[in-house]
Scaffold this motif. Sequence first.
Motif, PDB file in Angstrom:
ATOM      1  N   SER A 199       0.846  -1.186   0.000  1.00 27.29           N
ATOM      2  CA  SER A 199       0.000   0.000   0.000  1.00 27.29           C
ATOM      3  C   SER A 199       0.882   1.237   0.000  1.00 27.29           C
ATOM      4  N   PHE A 200       0.233   2.369  -0.205  1.00 31.59           N
ATOM      5  CA  PHE A 200       0.874   3.668  -0.053  1.00 31.59           C
ATOM      6  C   PHE A 200       0.171   4.340   1.108  1.00 31.59           C
ATOM      7  N   THR A 201       0.963   4.795   2.082  1.00 31.17           N
ATOM      8  CA  THR A 201       0.366   5.340   3.302  1.00 31.17           C
ATOM      9  C   THR A 201       0.164   6.851   3.248  1.00 31.17           C
ATOM     10  N   GLU A 202       0.823   7.523   2.302  1.00 30.44           N
ATOM     11  CA  GLU A 202       0.691   8.974   2.184  1.00 30.44           C
ATOM     12  C   GLU A 202       0.222   9.341   0.784  1.00 30.44           C
ATOM     13  N   PHE A 203      -0.971   9.922   0.710  1.00 30.54           N
ATOM     14  CA  PHE A 203      -1.524  10.357  -0.572  1.00 30.54           C
ATOM     15  C   PHE A 203      -2.587  11.408  -0.309  1.00 30.54           C
ATOM     16  N   ASP A 204      -2.917  12.156  -1.347  1.00 32.81           N
ATOM     17  CA  ASP A 204      -3.960  13.168  -1.233  1.00 32.81           C
ATOM     18  C   ASP A 204      -4.670  13.261  -2.567  1.00 32.81           C
ATOM     19  N   ALA A 205      -5.807  13.924  -2.574  1.00 29.37           N
ATOM     20  CA  ALA A 205      -6.582  14.079  -3.798  1.00 29.37           C
ATOM     21  C   ALA A 205      -7.252  15.437  -3.811  1.00 29.37           C
ATOM     22  N   VAL A 206      -7.323  16.015  -4.996  1.00 25.70           N
ATOM     23  CA  VAL A 206      -8.052  17.257  -5.228  1.00 25.70           C
ATOM     24  C   VAL A 206      -9.176  16.896  -6.186  1.00 25.70           C
ATOM     25  N   VAL A 207     -10.423  17.088  -5.743  1.00 25.36           N
ATOM     26  CA  VAL A 207     -11.578  16.661  -6.531  1.00 25.36           C
ATOM     27  C   VAL A 207     -12.607  17.778  -6.616  1.00 25.36           C
ATOM     28  N   THR A 208     -13.116  17.978  -7.825  1.00 25.73           N
ATOM     29  CA  THR A 208     -14.280  18.829  -8.047  1.00 25.73           C
ATOM     30  C   THR A 208     -15.295  17.935  -8.747  1.00 25.73           C
ATOM     31  N   ALA A 209     -16.490  17.830  -8.170  1.00 22.25           N
ATOM     32  CA  ALA A 209     -17.476  16.904  -8.733  1.00 22.25           C
ATOM     33  C   ALA A 209     -18.892  17.338  -8.414  1.00 22.25           C
ATOM     34  N   ASP A 210     -19.790  16.965  -9.312  1.00 27.72           N
ATOM     35  CA  ASP A 210     -21.223  17.069  -9.089  1.00 27.72           C
ATOM     36  C   ASP A 210     -21.704  15.645  -8.867  1.00 27.72           C
ATOM     37  N   PRO A 211     -22.089  15.289  -7.630  1.00 25.10           N
ATOM     38  CA  PRO A 211     -22.480  13.906  -7.364  1.00 25.10           C
ATOM     39  C   PRO A 211     -23.653  13.425  -8.226  1.00 25.10           C
TER      40      PRO A 211
END
Length: 177
Positions: free
Chosen positions: A30-42
Motif C-alpha cells: 500500500s501507499f500510506t501517504e496520498f492526497d486528492a483534489v476533486v471537483t465533482a457534481d455527485p
Amino acid sequence: MASSNWNLDKSHSNITFSVRHMMIANVRGSFTEFDAVVTADPEDPTTATATITIDAASVDTKDAGRDGHLKSPDFFNVEQHPNMTFKVTKVTSKGGEDYDITGDLTIAGVTKSVTLSGEISGPAKDPWGNEKIAVSASGSLARSEFGLTWNAALETGGVLVSDTIKLNVELQFAKAA
C-alpha cells in the motif's frame, strides 16, 4: 446539484496493489501517504475532475528491505521522482454506480493513460451532517510500460516479479465547507 470541491477523508481511504512473486504467490502493498483534489457534481460524476498525488516513498509491503528496493532506481526512484500522480481525464458511466475512470498515471517520470473500473457512490450524509461521496476503482497495468523493468530469472523458469500490477483504490471524500 452543482459541482463543488471535495476533501479526501484519509481515515476511510486506501491505495493498495498486488504483484505475483516467483509466479506462485501474491505480494500486497500500500501507499500510506496520498492526497486528492476533486471537483465533482455527485448527480453527474462524468463531469468530475480529480488529481491523486501519492508519496512514492510511503510504499509499505511490510518488509523494510523490499520497500527500500522499491524506492530505489530499480523501481520508483523516489529521489528523482518523489510523487506518483493520477489525473482523471474522462469518467464514463456504465450504468448505475458503475464507471470507467480514465486518467494519466505518472510513475517514475513516465506518464501513460490508464482506465480503471470503478463505482462512484453517494452523496450520503454521515451522522454529523457531513456530505460524503466514495470512489472504489480497480484495474491492472504493466509495470514495464512505466520503465519498471527490474527482474530476476528463476531457476525453474519464469521471473521473480510479474509485469502485471493489480491496483485497488478506495477513496472517500467530504464536501468542502
